[in-house]
Design a protein around this motif. Structure first.
Motif, PDB file in Angstrom:
ATOM      1  N   ALA A 113       0.838  -1.206   0.000  1.00  0.00           N
ATOM      2  CA  ALA A 113       0.000   0.000   0.000  1.00  0.00           C
ATOM      3  C   ALA A 113       0.871   1.253   0.000  1.00  0.00           C
ATOM      4  N   LEU A 114       2.020   1.174   0.681  1.00  0.00           N
ATOM      5  CA  LEU A 114       2.928   2.325   0.720  1.00  0.00           C
ATOM      6  C   LEU A 114       3.413   2.670  -0.686  1.00  0.00           C
ATOM      7  N   ILE A 115       3.765   1.645  -1.440  1.00  0.00           N
ATOM      8  CA  ILE A 115       4.260   1.890  -2.794  1.00  0.00           C
ATOM      9  C   ILE A 115       3.165   2.493  -3.672  1.00  0.00           C
ATOM     10  N   ASN A 116       1.955   1.960  -3.538  1.00  0.00           N
ATOM     11  CA  ASN A 116       0.836   2.552  -4.276  1.00  0.00           C
ATOM     12  C   ASN A 116       0.661   4.019  -3.932  1.00  0.00           C
ATOM     13  N   THR A 117       0.794   4.314  -2.633  1.00  0.00           N
ATOM     14  CA  THR A 117       0.623   5.689  -2.189  1.00  0.00           C
ATOM     15  C   THR A 117       1.677   6.604  -2.804  1.00  0.00           C
ATOM     16  N   LEU A 118       2.914   6.094  -2.843  1.00  0.00           N
ATOM     17  CA  LEU A 118       3.978   6.918  -3.413  1.00  0.00           C
ATOM     18  C   LEU A 118       3.681   7.244  -4.883  1.00  0.00           C
ATOM     19  N   LEU A 141       9.221  17.897   2.997  1.00  0.00           N
ATOM     20  CA  LEU A 141       9.155  17.022   4.170  1.00  0.00           C
ATOM     21  C   LEU A 141       7.974  16.057   4.100  1.00  0.00           C
ATOM     22  N   PHE A 142       7.368  15.933   2.907  1.00  0.00           N
ATOM     23  CA  PHE A 142       6.134  15.138   2.789  1.00  0.00           C
ATOM     24  C   PHE A 142       6.259  13.706   3.286  1.00  0.00           C
ATOM     25  N   LEU A 143       7.499  13.175   3.320  1.00  0.00           N
ATOM     26  CA  LEU A 143       7.642  11.774   3.742  1.00  0.00           C
ATOM     27  C   LEU A 143       7.396  11.566   5.238  1.00  0.00           C
ATOM     28  N   ILE A 144       7.512  12.650   6.011  1.00  0.00           N
ATOM     29  CA  ILE A 144       7.336  12.485   7.459  1.00  0.00           C
ATOM     30  C   ILE A 144       5.917  12.016   7.818  1.00  0.00           C
ATOM     31  N   PRO A 145       4.861  12.740   7.358  1.00  0.00           N
ATOM     32  CA  PRO A 145       3.521  12.230   7.687  1.00  0.00           C
ATOM     33  C   PRO A 145       3.266  10.845   7.093  1.00  0.00           C
ATOM     34  N   ILE A 146       3.843  10.572   5.925  1.00  0.00           N
ATOM     35  CA  ILE A 146       3.643   9.248   5.323  1.00  0.00           C
ATOM     36  C   ILE A 146       4.269   8.171   6.190  1.00  0.00           C
ATOM     37  N   LEU A 147       5.435   8.490   6.736  1.00  0.00           N
ATOM     38  CA  LEU A 147       6.085   7.545   7.636  1.00  0.00           C
ATOM     39  C   LEU A 147       5.223   7.300   8.888  1.00  0.00           C
ATOM     40  N   ILE A 218       1.964  20.740   2.576  1.00  0.00           N
ATOM     41  CA  ILE A 218       1.734  20.919   1.142  1.00  0.00           C
ATOM     42  C   ILE A 218       0.993  22.226   0.834  1.00  0.00           C
ATOM     43  N   LEU A 219      -0.012  22.513   1.667  1.00  0.00           N
ATOM     44  CA  LEU A 219      -0.916  23.628   1.342  1.00  0.00           C
ATOM     45  C   LEU A 219      -0.586  24.925   2.068  1.00  0.00           C
ATOM     46  N   HIS A 220      -0.240  24.813   3.343  1.00  0.00           N
ATOM     47  CA  HIS A 220      -0.115  26.019   4.146  1.00  0.00           C
ATOM     48  C   HIS A 220       1.323  26.475   4.330  1.00  0.00           C
ATOM     49  N   GLY A 221       2.272  25.667   3.837  1.00  0.00           N
ATOM     50  CA  GLY A 221       3.672  26.034   3.989  1.00  0.00           C
ATOM     51  C   GLY A 221       4.068  26.211   5.447  1.00  0.00           C
ATOM     52  N   LYS A 222       3.463  25.383   6.305  1.00  0.00           N
ATOM     53  CA  LYS A 222       3.646  25.537   7.744  1.00  0.00           C
ATOM     54  C   LYS A 222       4.287  24.269   8.297  1.00  0.00           C
ATOM     55  N   LEU A 223       5.236  24.440   9.228  1.00  0.00           N
ATOM     56  CA  LEU A 223       5.802  23.261   9.872  1.00  0.00           C
ATOM     57  C   LEU A 223       4.999  22.931  11.114  1.00  0.00           C
ATOM     58  N   PRO A 224       4.434  21.737  11.203  1.00  0.00           N
ATOM     59  CA  PRO A 224       3.689  21.370  12.405  1.00  0.00           C
ATOM     60  C   PRO A 224       4.593  21.438  13.635  1.00  0.00           C
ATOM     61  N   GLY A 225       4.039  21.901  14.739  1.00  0.00           N
ATOM     62  CA  GLY A 225       4.835  22.131  15.936  1.00  0.00           C
ATOM     63  C   GLY A 225       5.193  20.855  16.670  1.00  0.00           C
ATOM     64  N   LEU A 226       5.907  21.057  17.770  1.00  0.00           N
ATOM     65  CA  LEU A 226       6.363  19.917  18.569  1.00  0.00           C
ATOM     66  C   LEU A 226       5.177  19.115  19.101  1.00  0.00           C
ATOM     67  N   GLY A 227       4.131  19.840  19.542  1.00  0.00           N
ATOM     68  CA  GLY A 227       2.949  19.172  20.100  1.00  0.00           C
ATOM     69  C   GLY A 227       2.356  18.186  19.124  1.00  0.00           C
ATOM     70  N   THR A 228       2.167  18.631  17.877  1.00  0.00           N
ATOM     71  CA  THR A 228       1.585  17.758  16.863  1.00  0.00           C
ATOM     72  C   THR A 228       2.468  16.536  16.630  1.00  0.00           C
ATOM     73  N   ASN A 229       3.777  16.785  16.540  1.00  0.00           N
ATOM     74  CA  ASN A 229       4.693  15.668  16.318  1.00  0.00           C
ATOM     75  C   ASN A 229       4.656  14.662  17.462  1.00  0.00           C
ATOM     76  N   LEU A 230       4.599  15.195  18.686  1.00  0.00           N
ATOM     77  CA  LEU A 230       4.543  14.294  19.839  1.00  0.00           C
ATOM     78  C   LEU A 230       3.263  13.472  19.807  1.00  0.00           C
ATOM     79  N   LEU A 231       2.173  14.117  19.412  1.00  0.00           N
ATOM     80  CA  LEU A 231       0.899  13.405  19.323  1.00  0.00           C
ATOM     81  C   LEU A 231       1.006  12.271  18.298  1.00  0.00           C
ATOM     82  N   CYS A 232       1.589  12.586  17.144  1.00  0.00           N
ATOM     83  CA  CYS A 232       1.771  11.577  16.098  1.00  0.00           C
ATOM     84  C   CYS A 232       2.619  10.418  16.613  1.00  0.00           C
ATOM     85  N   ILE A 233       3.728  10.759  17.271  1.00  0.00           N
ATOM     86  CA  ILE A 233       4.615   9.714  17.778  1.00  0.00           C
ATOM     87  C   ILE A 233       3.905   8.854  18.817  1.00  0.00           C
TER      88      ILE A 233
END
Lengths: 258, 245
Positions: A113-118, A141-147, A218-233
């Motif tokens: 599925a990952l390959i299809n997504t790419l 940095l699009f690969l980060i959310p995909i990861l 992709i759309l907002h040209g914004k880097l998600p903050g530490l909080g969002t990343n921690l939530l994802c992790i």
């Protein structure tokens, strides 16, 4: 868990062959072949754009890209986990005859599925060129959310693949759950239209978190903050942990129930 | 000193026979409430202990349902025993079903790589041995034909050819020597005899007493999951024949 990682590494060639098999079978004898992975989201997007873009014109600029971002991430999660769910049952004949680490099968489906997504990501590239939209720098940095989605799906996938062997109902329940989830992931509408009371459900829906991460880049040209990343992790770790524990606990029993 | 290749100690395995296949929550709960949830236990193997020395060829005899295949699956690690301990030394090549894991949509060439990976060979190794595999299976004309267009005998030939391309330390064979035509059977037997020179431990299940007599040094008889006899092949075969009447 480290032992498992090592084992996956040892069986990487099998993993590779299984993914290759799925890819070959998927595209064999279709004339457009792999192009379908790009066309599919594009066609879907065109239809959705015709219906919804005027409706959400004010709230969502660049509706086609907004929709594609959501759709591609959501499809990745839905496709990988649904395929993984069948990973053990579908390879039952093999599992009963040869010893192989069983999680290889759901894992191979998620890699597939990952390959299809790419491939599908090319759709975004095409539509941005078509619309004359210039991708912000953060897009690289699009690969980060995909990861994140990948890791999250591995946990959910192996959990489902094991449970489904014992309770086949989950197969049907999960497909209903997936369509429900698609409505709660703000794929084709702005999250603001959801009433405040229930909006938290959407905001903390892991899939929505990943989607909005992807859209920020992709759309907002914004880097998600530490909080969002921690939530994802946190979501990823939790998913992997539960999936791994449940799977390991039942691994030896699986073969008796296939 | 000759090492043990396989040793089983008090191995038992129990299957749950679900008389009615309960596959859903609803059924499960209803049955549970009505106390109809009777699970029959079935002892497929009952307290089996034996050791096989390295390089021995052991035949397993027994009627249908005696637990022969289960025993092979336990040795190859596909099933785990409910009780007891299984120890094996070295790489195992299980020929429990030829071509398990073949994908009928793929061509023979692709299946050789896929099946090789399932058996744990590296891609490099298969590349090296590819011609040998094809030659033994006698399929070079049809290499790029999807397997669904093959005859079952040809599929079995590829399976055998891949599985025996390595010199495994332990080779496990379940009833597969009866595949293919006479000529190919001879070829398989020759290959197995060849392996015997190479210090491979072989465990064979066969209904053909002749085969056991000609290949094996040791043999054992299973009956309803119990080990009846273990010993020198010729004597065991005689005993088995006499008991059959």
């Amino acid at each position: 868990m480290l032992k498992t990682v090592k084992e996956v590494f040892r069986f990487r060639e099998l993993l590779f062959e299984l993914v290759k098999r799925d890819l070959k079978i998927k595209y064999r004898r279709s004339m457009l072949g792999v192009l379908w992975s790009v066309l599919n989201p594009l066609l879907f997007m065109s239809i959705t754009s015709i219906i919804f873009s005027t409706m959400f014109k004010v709230q969502i600029p660049n509706f086609p890209i907004y929709f594609l971002c959501g759709q591609i991430i959501f499809t990745f999660f839905a496709e990988s986990t649904s395929l993984a769910q069948n990973g053990i049952i579908g390879n039952g004949a093999l599992i009963k005859k040869v010893y192989t680490p069983k999680y290889i099968f759901p894992l191979s489906k998620i890699c597939f599925a990952l390959i299809n997504t790419l491939f599908s990501l090319v759709a975004i590239l095409i539509i941005t060129l078509f619309m004359g939209y210039s991708l912000p720098l953060t897009s690289i940095l699009f690969l980060i959310p995909i990861l994140y989605v990948f890791i999250f799906s591995v946990g959910v996938g192996i959990l489902l693949s094991a449970l489904t062997v014992f309770y086949r109902d989950i197969l049907h329940l999960y497909s209903i759950f997936i369509s429900l989830l698609s409505f709660f992931s703000a794929i084709f509408y702005p999250v603001e239209i959801i009433p405040e009371k229930v909006r938290t459900f959407v905001l903390f829906n892991p899939v929505y978190v990943f989607i909005s991460y992807f859209r920020d880049l992709i759309l907002h040209g914004k880097l998600p903050g530490l909080g969002t990343n921690l939530l994802c992790i946190a979501y990823c770790s939790l998913s992997i942990l539960i999936g791994f524990i449940v799977f390991k606990k039942n691994e030896n029993k699986l073969v008796l129930f296939i | 000193m000759i090492k043990d290749a396989v040793s089983l100690k008090n191995v038992s395995i129990e299957f749950n026979l679900h008389k009615e296949n309960i596959g859903s929550f609803k059924e499960y709960i209803i049955k549970k409430i009505k106390r109809e949830l009777v699970v029959d236990k079935f002892l497929a193997l009952d307290d089996i202990s034996f050791t096989i020395k390295k390089g021995e060829v052991v035949g397993i005899l027994g009627f249908n349902g005696a637990g022969k295949s289960t025993l092979l699956k336990i040795i190859s690690g596909i099933l785990r025993p409910t009780k007891g301990d299984v120890r094996t030394e070295g790489m195992i090549s299980p020929l429990i079903e030829l071509g398990a894991g073949f994908d009928m949509e793929l061509t023979a060439r692709e299946n050789i790589y896929l099946n090789g990976a399932i058996l744990g060979y590296s891609r490099k190794f298969i590349n090296e041995k590819f011609d040998e595999i094809v030659e033994f299976a006698e399929i070079d004309e049809f290499l790029d034909v999807p397997l669904k267009n093959y005859s079952s005998g040809m599929v079995a030939r590829i399976g055998f050819s891949i599985a025996t391309i390595v010199k495994p330390e332990i080779l496990i064979i379940d009833e597969i020597l009866s595949v293919g035509d006479y000529k190919f059977q001879r070829k398989c037997e020759d290959r197995i005899k060849n392996m015997l020179m190479g210090q491979t431990t072989v465990i064979i299940v066969s209904h053909s007493i002749e085969q056991i007599r000609s290949l094996c040094s040791q043999a054992l008889i299973l009956k309803k999951g119990k080990l009846i006899e273990f010993g020198e092949a010729q004597a065991i075969c005689d005993q088995y024949m006499n008991n059959m009447d």
